[in-house]
Design an enzyme around this catalytic site. Structure first.
Site, mmCIF file in Angstrom:
data_model
loop_
_atom_site.group_PDB
_atom_site.id
_atom_site.type_symbol
_atom_site.label_atom_id
_atom_site.label_comp_id
_atom_site.label_asym_id
_atom_site.label_seq_id
_atom_site.Cartn_x
_atom_site.Cartn_y
_atom_site.Cartn_z
ATOM 1 N N LYS A 1 0.842 -1.196 0.000
ATOM 2 C CA LYS A 1 0.000 0.000 0.000
ATOM 3 C C LYS A 1 0.881 1.252 0.000
ATOM 4 C CE LYS A 1 -4.104 -1.629 2.405
ATOM 5 N NZ LYS A 1 -5.030 -1.413 1.279
ATOM 6 N N ARG B 1 -11.080 -10.674 -0.139
ATOM 7 C CA ARG B 1 -11.938 -11.578 -0.922
ATOM 8 C C ARG B 1 -11.365 -12.999 -0.951
ATOM 9 N NH1 ARG B 1 -11.313 -7.818 -6.084
ATOM 10 N NH2 ARG B 1 -11.154 -6.303 -4.416
HETATM 11 N N1 BES Z 1 -8.504 -3.392 3.350
HETATM 12 C C1 BES Z 1 -8.531 -2.871 2.042
HETATM 13 C C2 BES Z 1 -9.762 -2.002 1.786
HETATM 14 C C3 BES Z 1 -9.870 -0.736 2.590
HETATM 15 C C4 BES Z 1 -9.247 0.427 2.176
HETATM 16 C C5 BES Z 1 -10.628 -0.713 3.744
HETATM 17 C C6 BES Z 1 -9.373 1.577 2.942
HETATM 18 C C7 BES Z 1 -10.752 0.440 4.484
HETATM 19 C C8 BES Z 1 -10.113 1.590 4.086
HETATM 20 C C9 BES Z 1 -8.534 -3.994 0.998
HETATM 21 O O1 BES Z 1 -7.888 -5.152 1.373
HETATM 22 C C10 BES Z 1 -7.855 -3.462 -0.214
HETATM 23 O O2 BES Z 1 -6.727 -3.115 -0.125
HETATM 24 N N2 BES Z 1 -8.575 -3.390 -1.324
HETATM 25 C C11 BES Z 1 -8.060 -2.860 -2.538
HETATM 26 C C12 BES Z 1 -8.612 -3.656 -3.684
HETATM 27 C C13 BES Z 1 -7.969 -3.339 -5.012
HETATM 28 C C14 BES Z 1 -6.550 -3.838 -5.042
HETATM 29 C C15 BES Z 1 -8.780 -3.975 -6.116
HETATM 30 C C16 BES Z 1 -8.500 -1.403 -2.661
HETATM 31 O O3 BES Z 1 -9.599 -1.085 -2.278
HETATM 32 O O4 BES Z 1 -7.690 -0.586 -3.119
HETATM 33 ZN ZN ZN Z 2 -5.806 -5.101 0.975
#
Ligand code: BES
Ligand code: ZN
Ligand code: ZN
Length: 498
Positions: A269, A347
């Protein structure tokens, strides 16, 4: 907290404080007029002179100087009657209670007038939710002194029914507090093993629990869950809570995402321009909602249904052992998955847990819940959770519940196009779509690949409401909010029996 009801006149109430909501209008209500009279016209004077205008949420405190028994009168503006929404009312009441919670006041009355029973329940809940504190790690704890709330109503109610409402509201709030406490714990404390042991704490008769570690998960074939855990030094767990009354007519399943910290893994991230890793200790909020719900189940003991709660939990870390983009795994239900992006890990763990409980327990309805996508926050903001599913009737019932509640749900669609985008060149499925657009929907479509069409399934993405990085409203403060708990309990209590 002692919660009671009274239909006494304000002027004979004995509590230390009284929250008195007033509308912005030329005339005072009949009840307020009475109090005003006893106070020598003070209320009408400060409004007339413009010292106070009862805009929504605006508070003004006056002292009674022994003219009535209540010492402190907290005038609470409700704005114009025509413009007041349920939400506005809940926000106003809870902010007044939050204010009282910061004082030395121990007993407080709240005038609520004539309200439907379901609204009274919500009013009690938002009041108590506004008093939540997370001060585990503070040397000096600012505890709430308030321990007695009296709701003053107008009209006729069955006293026993009111007590039942107060009892249910307190059970729900306790469950939300439990979920909040879990979400707010830092990840160095709340590891996957600790999260599973928190679930174990509430597994008292008739709730049983089984916790599987990595060796068992391997034998059981939950490779997607294990793929996410690869980069972590902490062992992944799958906790299965099982509420099984002696007689039951159907089984339902609840599955919650339990990522105790999400760094994104190899697809790390970014921390610039915004630190998107902040708050990722709360990426187990879905699991927390399930555990909170089971705490409520242990008290409510619903009849005729068996309830399975599944908590797949791990960290999503980066190390020499982490899975890498392009890796391919065998899921529990047999489909192979190419992990194109390791940050789309929620997921993966949900998919394995969903197929495991379908195979083992054959539930007729399943809800999965978690902080799945930033895309859901982009689409719906921090007030609404996204809801998806394969049975419109069931979704409609949840949406109707949310209309009355302070937990907001909004439906997003899933159709064939989204499923098509999840086709992989090397495996059966890829874990993300081909672009960023509609990522909350693509996540739902991915999960649907693991649902037997005969099972009624709902997916709730709580990424927005569960994690609040800024203070929002008194009943959903900064940090973990316990989002989803109320919806899940109401689902069991109101939707399933009907
Ligand atoms: N845990 C995150 C989603 C999230 C982001 C929750 C901010 C709360 C606040 C999840 O695991 C994630 O990183 N999702 C990605 C998916 C993408 C790679 C398709 C996202 O949302 O960027
Ligand atoms: Zn994630
Ligand atoms: Zn995540």
């Amino acid at each position: 907290m002692k919660v009671t009801f009274s239909d006494k006149k304000f002027t004979s109430l004995k509590s230390q404080a009284l929250i008195l909501p007033i509308y912005k209008s030329k005339k005072l209500s009949k009840e307020t007029k009475e109090a005003d009279k006893k106070l020598g016209g003070l209320i009408s004077e400060i409004i007339k002179e413009g010292y106070y205008t009862p805009e929504l949420g605006e508070v003004h405190v006056i002292y009674s100087y022994e003219k009535i028994k209540v010492k402190k009168i907290i005038l609470l503006g409700l704005g114009k009657k025509k413009e007041l929404t349920c939400e506005g009312y809940y926000k106003a009441i809870s902010s007044a209670i939050a204010y009282v919670g910061k004082t030395n006041i121990r007993s407080c009355a709240v005038y609520i007038g004539k309200k439907e029973e379901s609204k009274i329940q919500n009013i009690i809940e938002v009041s108590l939710l506004a008093l939540y504190r997370f001060h585990y790690y503070k040397s000096k704890k600012k505890s709430v002194k308030l321990n007695n709330l009296i709701y003053v109503y107008k009209g006729r109610y069955n006293q026993r029914k009111l007590d039942e409402i107060a009892n249910l509201a307190q059970i729900i709030v306790e469950a939300v507090y439990f979920a909040r406490d879990l979400a707010n714990q830092p990840s160095n404390i709340l590891t996957p093993k600790k999260l599973a042991s928190e679930a174990q704490k509430i597994a008292k008769f008739p709730i049983k629990i089984r916790i599987f570690g990595e060796k068992e998960l391997k034998d059981m074939g939950l490779e997607l869950l294990l793929s996410v855990a690869k980069g972590s030094d902490e062992e992944a767990q799958l906790a299965i809570l099982d509420y099984k009354p002696k007689k039951y007519k159907k089984t339902i399943g609840l599955v919650g995402k339990g990522i105790t910290f999400d760094t994104g893994g190899s697809t790390l991230k970014p921390t610039y321009p915004v630190d998107s890793m902040q708050g990722m200790n709360m990426d187990m909020s879905g699991a927390a909602a399930i555990i909170g719900t089971f705490l409520a189940i242990s008290k409510l003991k619903p009849k005729n249904i068996r309830i399975i709660g599944a908590i797949p939990t791990t960290e999503n870390m980066i190390s020499g052992k982490s899975q890498k983009p392009g890796d391919v795994w065998h899921s529990h239900n047999g489909k192979t998955v190419e992990v194109v992006n390791t940050d789309a890990e929620g997921r993966l763990v949900l998919a394995d847990a969903l197929s495991y409980i379908q195979k083992k327990y054959k539930p007729s309805e399943i809800i999965d819940i978690g902080t799945l996508t930033g895309g859901c926050i982009m689409a719906l903001g921090h007030e609404y959770s996204g809801v998806f599913g394969n049975r419109q009737k069931l979704i409609d019932k949840l949406l109707a519940l949310s209309q009355e509640s302070y937990e907001k749900l909004w439906q997003l669609p899933i159709n064939k196009e989204f499923h098509n985008e999840l086709k992989s060149d090397v495996a059966d499925l890829r874990n993300i779509g081909c672009g960023k657009e509609g990522s909350a929907i693509k996540c739902a479509a991915f999960l649907e690949e693991f649902i037997n069409p005969k099972t009624a399934w709902v997916h709730i993405d709580i990424a927005g409401p569960a994690i609040q990085m800024k203070p929002q409203k008194a009943y959903f403060q900064k940090g973990g909010t316990g989002a989803g708990v109320k919806t899940l309990i109401e689902f069991i209590n109101k939707i399933i029996p009907n």
